[in-house]
Motif scaffolding. Sequence first.
Motif, PDB file in Angstrom:
ATOM      1  N   PHE A   1     -23.917   9.385  28.208  1.00  0.00           N
ATOM      2  CA  PHE A   1     -25.059   8.464  28.087  1.00  0.00           C
ATOM      3  C   PHE A   1     -26.301   9.229  27.599  1.00  0.00           C
ATOM      4  N   TYR A   2     -26.576  10.387  28.205  1.00  0.00           N
ATOM      5  CA  TYR A   2     -27.813  11.095  27.851  1.00  0.00           C
ATOM      6  C   TYR A   2     -27.760  11.751  26.471  1.00  0.00           C
ATOM      7  N   GLN A   3     -26.566  11.889  25.917  1.00  0.00           N
ATOM      8  CA  GLN A   3     -26.493  12.425  24.555  1.00  0.00           C
ATOM      9  C   GLN A   3     -27.151  11.482  23.552  1.00  0.00           C
TER      10      GLN A   3
ATOM     11  N   ILE B   1     -37.544  15.810  43.082  1.00  0.00           N
ATOM     12  CA  ILE B   1     -36.251  15.280  42.593  1.00  0.00           C
ATOM     13  C   ILE B   1     -36.458  13.812  42.223  1.00  0.00           C
ATOM     14  N   GLN B   2     -36.752  13.561  40.971  1.00  0.00           N
ATOM     15  CA  GLN B   2     -37.103  12.169  40.600  1.00  0.00           C
ATOM     16  C   GLN B   2     -36.112  11.563  39.610  1.00  0.00           C
ATOM     17  N   TRP B   3     -35.682  10.370  39.939  1.00  0.00           N
ATOM     18  CA  TRP B   3     -34.790   9.575  39.094  1.00  0.00           C
ATOM     19  C   TRP B   3     -33.581  10.387  38.622  1.00  0.00           C
TER      20      TRP B   3
ATOM     21  N   VAL C   1     -35.158  22.166  35.847  1.00  0.00           N
ATOM     22  CA  VAL C   1     -33.695  22.177  35.763  1.00  0.00           C
ATOM     23  C   VAL C   1     -33.210  20.811  35.294  1.00  0.00           C
ATOM     24  N   ASP C   2     -32.357  20.839  34.270  1.00  0.00           N
ATOM     25  CA  ASP C   2     -31.767  19.609  33.739  1.00  0.00           C
ATOM     26  C   ASP C   2     -30.443  19.975  33.075  1.00  0.00           C
ATOM     27  N   MET C   3     -29.548  18.991  33.031  1.00  0.00           N
ATOM     28  CA  MET C   3     -28.227  19.278  32.437  1.00  0.00           C
ATOM     29  C   MET C   3     -28.264  19.219  30.914  1.00  0.00           C
ATOM     30  N   MET C   4     -29.324  18.624  30.320  1.00  0.00           N
ATOM     31  CA  MET C   4     -29.343  18.420  28.876  1.00  0.00           C
ATOM     32  C   MET C   4     -30.202  19.472  28.174  1.00  0.00           C
ATOM     33  N   GLU C   5     -29.556  20.259  27.334  1.00  0.00           N
ATOM     34  CA  GLU C   5     -30.237  21.349  26.642  1.00  0.00           C
ATOM     35  C   GLU C   5     -31.347  20.816  25.729  1.00  0.00           C
TER      36      GLU C   5
ATOM     37  N   SER D   1     -26.305  21.396  35.692  1.00  0.00           N
ATOM     38  CA  SER D   1     -26.171  20.166  36.463  1.00  0.00           C
ATOM     39  C   SER D   1     -26.591  20.469  37.901  1.00  0.00           C
ATOM     40  N   LEU D   2     -27.233  19.514  38.531  1.00  0.00           N
ATOM     41  CA  LEU D   2     -27.722  19.775  39.893  1.00  0.00           C
ATOM     42  C   LEU D   2     -26.571  20.065  40.851  1.00  0.00           C
ATOM     43  N   GLN D   3     -25.421  19.447  40.592  1.00  0.00           N
ATOM     44  CA  GLN D   3     -24.291  19.677  41.500  1.00  0.00           C
ATOM     45  C   GLN D   3     -23.780  21.111  41.410  1.00  0.00           C
ATOM     46  N   GLU D   4     -24.262  21.845  40.390  1.00  0.00           N
ATOM     47  CA  GLU D   4     -23.834  23.247  40.243  1.00  0.00           C
ATOM     48  C   GLU D   4     -25.003  24.207  40.374  1.00  0.00           C
TER      49      GLU D   4
ATOM     50  N   CYS E   1     -36.575  18.862  39.367  1.00  0.00           N
ATOM     51  CA  CYS E   1     -35.114  18.688  39.250  1.00  0.00           C
ATOM     52  C   CYS E   1     -34.773  17.451  38.431  1.00  0.00           C
ATOM     53  N   GLY E   2     -33.861  17.597  37.486  1.00  0.00           N
ATOM     54  CA  GLY E   2     -33.563  16.492  36.573  1.00  0.00           C
ATOM     55  C   GLY E   2     -34.816  16.190  35.781  1.00  0.00           C
ATOM     56  N   SER E   3     -35.412  17.289  35.289  1.00  0.00           N
ATOM     57  CA  SER E   3     -36.769  17.230  34.711  1.00  0.00           C
ATOM     58  C   SER E   3     -36.843  16.455  33.400  1.00  0.00           C
ATOM     59  N   GLY E   4     -35.699  16.379  32.682  1.00  0.00           N
ATOM     60  CA  GLY E   4     -35.779  15.837  31.330  1.00  0.00           C
ATOM     61  C   GLY E   4     -36.729  16.686  30.503  1.00  0.00           C
ATOM     62  N   ILE E   5     -37.620  16.040  29.758  1.00  0.00           N
ATOM     63  CA  ILE E   5     -38.543  16.776  28.884  1.00  0.00           C
ATOM     64  C   ILE E   5     -39.752  17.310  29.652  1.00  0.00           C
ATOM     65  N   GLY E   6     -39.831  17.012  30.953  1.00  0.00           N
ATOM     66  CA  GLY E   6     -40.922  17.560  31.770  1.00  0.00           C
ATOM     67  C   GLY E   6     -42.053  16.585  32.029  1.00  0.00           C
ATOM     68  N   ARG E   7     -41.745  15.288  32.034  1.00  0.00           N
ATOM     69  CA  ARG E   7     -42.786  14.271  32.260  1.00  0.00           C
ATOM     70  C   ARG E   7     -43.464  14.481  33.623  1.00  0.00           C
ATOM     71  N   VAL E   8     -42.659  14.713  34.665  1.00  0.00           N
ATOM     72  CA  VAL E   8     -43.216  14.923  36.015  1.00  0.00           C
ATOM     73  C   VAL E   8     -43.967  16.258  36.064  1.00  0.00           C
TER      74      VAL E   8
HETATM   75  C1  LIG Z   1     -34.146   8.990  34.088  1.00  0.00           C
HETATM   76  S1  LIG Z   1     -34.312  10.642  33.533  1.00  0.00           S
HETATM   77  C2  LIG Z   1     -35.674  11.176  34.564  1.00  0.00           C
HETATM   78  C3  LIG Z   1     -36.355  12.399  34.034  1.00  0.00           C
HETATM   79  C4  LIG Z   1     -37.518  12.872  34.906  1.00  0.00           C
HETATM   80  N1  LIG Z   1     -37.129  13.154  36.244  1.00  0.00           N
HETATM   81  C5  LIG Z   1     -38.628  11.854  34.877  1.00  0.00           C
HETATM   82  O1  LIG Z   1     -38.865  11.212  35.922  1.00  0.00           O
HETATM   83  O2  LIG Z   1     -39.255  11.704  33.826  1.00  0.00           O
HETATM   84  C6  LIG Z   1     -32.917  11.418  34.314  1.00  0.00           C
HETATM   85  C7  LIG Z   1     -32.769  12.891  33.993  1.00  0.00           C
HETATM   86  O3  LIG Z   1     -31.786  13.425  34.838  1.00  0.00           O
HETATM   87  C8  LIG Z   1     -30.951  14.284  34.090  1.00  0.00           C
HETATM   88  N2  LIG Z   1     -29.651  14.343  34.786  1.00  0.00           N
HETATM   89  C9  LIG Z   1     -28.762  13.345  34.969  1.00  0.00           C
HETATM   90  N3  LIG Z   1     -27.732  13.766  35.687  1.00  0.00           N
HETATM   91  C10 LIG Z   1     -27.961  15.074  35.983  1.00  0.00           C
HETATM   92  C11 LIG Z   1     -27.252  16.046  36.703  1.00  0.00           C
HETATM   93  N4  LIG Z   1     -26.080  15.786  37.289  1.00  0.00           N
HETATM   94  N5  LIG Z   1     -27.779  17.284  36.809  1.00  0.00           N
HETATM   95  C12 LIG Z   1     -28.973  17.577  36.206  1.00  0.00           C
HETATM   96  N6  LIG Z   1     -29.685  16.690  35.505  1.00  0.00           N
HETATM   97  C13 LIG Z   1     -29.193  15.438  35.399  1.00  0.00           C
HETATM   98  C14 LIG Z   1     -30.893  13.667  32.722  1.00  0.00           C
HETATM   99  O4  LIG Z   1     -30.514  14.614  31.745  1.00  0.00           O
HETATM  100  C15 LIG Z   1     -32.334  13.188  32.578  1.00  0.00           C
HETATM  101  O5  LIG Z   1     -33.126  14.179  32.030  1.00  0.00           O
END
Ligand SMILES: C[S@@+](CC[C@H](N)C(=O)[O-])C[C@H]1O[C@@H](n2cnc3c(N)ncnc32)[C@H](O)[C@@H]1O
Length: 284
Positions: free
Chosen positions: A75-77, A189-191, A145-149, A173-176, A123-130
């Motif tokens: 999905f995130y690709q 840890i948001q969204w 930290v995010d899984m998507m390069e 990935s957060l699970q790792e 955590c799950g930062s994406g592009i760093g909005r938070v």
């Molecule tokens: C909805 S976006 C939220 C991004 C950010 N936290 C924000 O609030 O703007 C979800 C993010 O979680 C990342 N993500 C999803 N599953 C993940 C996982 N298992 N481990 C690390 N990152 C993950 C996605 O790549 C994406 O950047």
Amino acid sequence: MAYKGAHLAFKSRWHKTDEELCRHSMSFVLHKAIRNDFFQSYLYLLEKLPLVKLYALTSQVINGEMQFYARAKHFYQEVPATEEGMMGDYIELSNTDIESSREFLRKFIGGVGKAGTNRALDCGSGIGRVSKHVLLPIFKSVELVDMMENFLAEVPNYLQGKEDRVEMYYCKSLQEFTPAPQRYDVIWIQWVSGYLTDKDLLKFLIRCQNGLKDNGVIILKDNVAREGCVLDCLDSSVIRDLNILHSLIEMSGLTILREERQEGFPEQCVPVWMLAMQKDPGYS
Ligand SMILES: C[S@@+](CC[C@H](N)C(=O)[O-])C[C@H]1O[C@@H](n2cnc3c(N)ncnc32)[C@H](O)[C@@H]1O
């Protein structure tokens, strides 16, 4: 004569055995008793501990852990490395979200007994909005930290001059991912918690605890279901209700300092909650 001691100790339970039988069959009887006791405890746990039920809960809805994670990655690709991409169809809610997050965070930092302001982990930062809007205005440095390069690659550009205060990028990935011990004042840890299974979220929360400095705080902000655990097939995530989140947090050994519902979002949106947690000093 050790068997005699054991025989006496367990006499009330095995009153049907006599000394002779005992000598010859002690190991068999012991084995059987231990096995029975183990089973009894296991059944007791199944009944009593929500942990076991929680595992069942995610597995009921996700149809296989590997697929669950692979689908989210897939999905995130297709998601653009932009604020719009991070917010899904709700970019207009970003400012309200940021305002509330800032206000919530202020309650736990600065001052005696509160978290410091040196370093935060997004955590799950994406592009760093938070990081850009909530963390960098307060902390000297952040780590993401995010899984998507490709999302992480966009961070320096997106932070517009604040990128030199990013200490580390972790493409994991957060699970790792394991936060380094005692490193962070705040772990945000948001969204993203909904992309982890119950088991992995629980383990991640436990690892995050070790990553906290003294008085450090974990803040989890996410969509919260009205009841149960609901699968979103589109992005392969789950939305948990507050009871499930509470159970996981309690099991991780964290204590909830405060929880607040996000205000100002349209009624038709899934409720969003912010939960601040801290290590329980008595927990080892
Ligand atoms: C909805 S976006 C939220 C991004 C950010 N936290 C924000 O609030 O703007 C979800 C993010 O979680 C990342 N993500 C999803 N599953 C993940 C996982 N298992 N481990 C690390 N990152 C993950 C996605 O790549 C994406 O950047």
